[in-house]
Design an enzyme around this catalytic site. Structure first.
Site, PDB file in Angstrom:
ATOM      1  N   HIS A  48       0.831  -1.204   0.000  1.00  0.00           N
ATOM      2  CA  HIS A  48       0.000   0.000   0.000  1.00  0.00           C
ATOM      3  C   HIS A  48       0.870   1.261   0.000  1.00  0.00           C
ATOM      4  O   HIS A  48       0.566   2.241  -0.687  1.00  0.00           O
ATOM      5  CB  HIS A  48      -0.903  -0.021   1.231  1.00  0.00           C
ATOM      6  N   GLU A  70      -2.294  -5.391  -4.508  1.00  0.00           N
ATOM      7  CA  GLU A  70      -2.883  -4.995  -3.227  1.00  0.00           C
ATOM      8  C   GLU A  70      -4.277  -5.597  -3.046  1.00  0.00           C
ATOM      9  O   GLU A  70      -4.648  -6.021  -1.945  1.00  0.00           O
ATOM     10  CB  GLU A  70      -2.941  -3.468  -3.183  1.00  0.00           C
ATOM     11  N   ASN A 410      26.218 -22.671  -5.216  1.00  0.00           N
ATOM     12  CA  ASN A 410      27.086 -23.847  -5.302  1.00  0.00           C
ATOM     13  C   ASN A 410      26.768 -24.853  -4.194  1.00  0.00           C
ATOM     14  O   ASN A 410      26.752 -26.065  -4.424  1.00  0.00           O
ATOM     15  CB  ASN A 410      28.548 -23.412  -5.182  1.00  0.00           C
TER      16      ASN A 410
END
Length: 691
Positions: A48, A70, A410
């Site tokens: 918001h 929203e 990794n």
């Protein structure tokens, strides 16, 4: 008086990116099926704020996109929609899209409109065809009534801002523009509060408005527009019911299709305006340097101000000795100088603390990365983060991010096994990846620890021999074999994937760590796991160094590179092929580097027993540097040699000592590499030019 809102853009972007961090971490932690409502509320509030700010500053594309996001979050927090895995995945994609849009807005460039449109479409799908809304019969009836009510009649709005509205940073024109987007709109301004010309204040809001709004708008949508000013204005909403005939006509009138067209035209105009604005910003961005800023705890600023005050008092006290300098008050002068030194040191430390930020700024990206990548690899991984409040310099923090990402990827790809394999080995099905940070001896230590398969050195050595990196008869220690993973182009992966396998990365990681003045260490045990440890200086501007003397030259060896210093004994020195010298240290032979030969300096003595050996480590290799004398340890301010002279192998920078002379800062890895390439003979550096 026109206000240049561009001056607030930097703050808006900083707050928006912080909001994205809140959204991302909240979504990653959200429990599907039984979510924490407060967590959803936090995510909603962040979205918001981004929507409100982007609307205020005219970034309508961001505002429009966030509106859909929203709405979905609003239904979740209201309990009208279940929190599903699919919904969370789409919301995370929306966070990525918002980040790219904000990046583009900040740099004045274009974002990938197609990618954003695809995510927008997925959000719409979630809203209209996704998880079934949780709607009770009572709420359904109420919603139906509300919708029917909203579709009828028009709204009359009295908007009476307080006189101080401009001082709060709000702009009534923005509010009127937002209302215009909701439907058929007209406004009448009331200037009855306007004072006489002589007492008119341009920073006071005298105007009030009477607004008429039609188009089937819900009251909540109108209240939302005024949300930012509801404490600074009187807002009255009155809905007028239409005449029955008009209501019937409106329900049957096909001309309503004209309204979306008008809205589309307005939106199209706005987008064209955005593009024009983007083109203009792109041109400006090309000529302007990238902006950088830092948010500082107010307590740090207060401390700095207090220290500056102390410094001014000390300076005033010392200034009195200009007119009153007698041998009897030298003691007071020395006391004043000691106080000045103390104030200066504290001021330096306080200034450096301003640049210090918690490493959580870097660590916060990993919950999302681990979630997405482990899902992609079909693995179950629990991420633990320790010491996220450990602080380090902002520049170091920015540069350490990419190496950490590579190391974590990794560990997930090569280290932690699949659940089936772990179960077969008697391990828990889910692996654990730990990111930890701590201060240790004036440095910061970052560890990436996994409980995966570990590094099989026999397999690693066989691969290295197969690729000709290690000779068939060449013997290597366990550490040296593990160090092969930092060799450029070396990989043990059978297949190249989009995660890893090309052998590109670990050498770059080591180089980046070295450029930060740090070192990287590796520990591993087959079947137990791997620990990668990174030692970094707290800041790039100052380092803790050991001063050493070679002839009449002083060098600085970074403390982070020093393992120990020792007096050489002849029985431990061994010559190889009549040129290279090795020193036996606890069963390991390490090369001796005579610094005076390497840098062409006249030494005090060439006899090892008359000097000292400083054992250093750089780029995974150890060596002992022969010097005449150790002088002491101190913090030094690093000056770039490349900026003031040119790049010199084996030297990472320079500093100015207390007596005004210039001292070179030794690059341990560079010196070892230089000695290996040219083991004998001087390597002249014109240090007078370097100074």
């Amino acid at each position: 008086m026109a206000i240049d809102v561009a001056q607030f853009h930097q703050v808006f972007f900083e707050e928006s990116f912080e909001g994205l961090e809140v959204m991302e971490s909240g979504l990653v932690d959200l429990e599907v099926g039984s979510p924490d409502i407060e967590a959803i509320n936090a995510i909603f509030r962040a979205a918001h704020s981004i929507k409100g700010g982007s609307g205020t500053f005219g970034f309508s594309a961001i505002s429009d996109f966030t509106h859909v996001l929203e709405t979905l979050l609003d239904e979740m927090r209201a309990g009208k929609r279940e929190v599903t895995r699919d919904a969370v995945d789409v919301l995370l994609l929306a966070v990525d899209s918002l980040r790219s849009m904000l990046d583009a807005a900040r740099s004045g460039t274009d974002f990938d409109a197609q990618a954003v449109a695809d995510v927008h479409h997925k959000l719409e799908e979630q809203l209209h065809h996704g998880a079934a809304p949780i709607v009770t019969s009572a709420s359904a009836t109420a919603a139906q009534d509300e919708a029917v009510g909203a579709a009828q009649g028009l709204w009359r709005i009295e908007f009476v801002p307080e006189l101080h509205l401009f001082a709060t940073g709000n702009d009534p024109v923005r509010i009127l523009r937002e209302l215009e987007r909701l439907g058929a709109f007209s406004a009448e301004v009331d200037l009855s509060r306007m004072p006489e010309y002589g007492i008119y204040d341009p920073e006071t809001c005298y105007s009030t408005w009477r607004i008429t709004l039609d188009g089937g708008v819900e009251e909540a949508a109108i209240r939302e527009v005024f949300e930012w000013v509801e404490d600074d204005a009187k807002i009255t909403l009155t809905r007028e019911q239409p005449e029955p005939a008009a209501a019937d006509a409106s329900s049957a009138a096909p001309e309503l299709a004209v309204v979306p067209e008008a809205q589309d035209r307005r939106q199209s105009d706005r987008r064209q305006g955005d593009r024009r604005q983007g083109d203009r910003r792109e041109g400006e961005a090309a000529s302007a340097p990238p902006a950088s800023s830092i948010r500082v705890d107010i307590a740090k600023v207060d401390s700095l101000i207090n220290l500056v005050g102390e410094l001014v008092i000390t300076q005033s006290m010392l200034g009195q000795f200009d007119d009153d300098s007698t041998p009897t008050n030298f003691a007071k002068l020395r006391e004043g100088l000691a106080q000045l030194e103390r104030n200066t040191r504290e001021l330096q430390e306080s200034v450096m603390r301003i640049r210090m930020l918690p490493i959580s700024f870097s660590f916060n990206r990993f919950p999302r990365l681990v979630r997405d990548l482990s899902s992609k690899l079909g693995k179950e991984v629990e991420l633990k983060i320790i010491g996220e409040q450990t602080e380090l310099d902002k520049t170091v923090l920015e540069k350490i991010g990419d190496p950490l990402v590579h190391l974590v990827r990794n560990s997930l790809d090569h280290g932690i096994e699949t659940p089936d394999r772990r179960t077969a080995m008697g391990k828990p099905a889910h692996g654990t990846l730990t990111l930890a940070a701590r201060h240790e001896g004036g440095n910061i230590v970052i560890e990436i620890v996994d409980d995966g398969a570990g590094i099989n050195t026999e397999f690693l050595l066989a691969k290295a021999r197969e690729r000709g990196i290690v000779g068939a008869e060449e013997m290597l220690s366990e550490d040296a074999i593990r160090d092969l993973i930092f060799h450029p182009g070396f990989s043990t992966a059978k297949e190249v994937s989009d995660v890893s396998g090309r052998g590109v990365g670990m050498d770059v990681v080591r180089r980046n760590i070295k450029e930060l003045g740090g070192v990287i260490e590796l520990e591993s045990a087959v079947g137990v796991g791997t620990t990668i440890r990174i030692r970094l200086p707290l800041t790039l501007a100052i380092l803790d160094g050991q001063l050493v003397r070679v002839g009449n030259q002083t060098y600085i060896v970074p403390l982070v590179s020093i393992i120990e210093s020792l007096q050489a004994t002849p029985d431990r020195v061994k010559s190889v092929a009549g040129s290279a010298e090795l020193y036996r240290l606890r069963g390991e032979y390490i090369p001796i580097i005579r610094l005076y030969e390497l840098f062409g300096v006249e030494p005090q003595s060439t006899v090892l027993e008359q000097g000292l050996l400083v054992v250093v480590e750089g780029e995974g290799r150890r060596a002992s540097i022969f010097v005449d004398e150790l002088l002491g340890q101190q913090q030094v301010v690093i000056k770039s040699l490349e900026t003031n002279y040119r790049k010199v192998d084996g030297i990472s920078g320079a500093t100015i000592l207390g007596d005004g002379t210039v001292a070179m800062i030794i690059d341990a890895g560079g010196v070892i590499g230089l000695a290996r390439k040219e083991p004998a003979g001087p390597h002249n550096i014109d240090q007078s030019k370097a100074a």
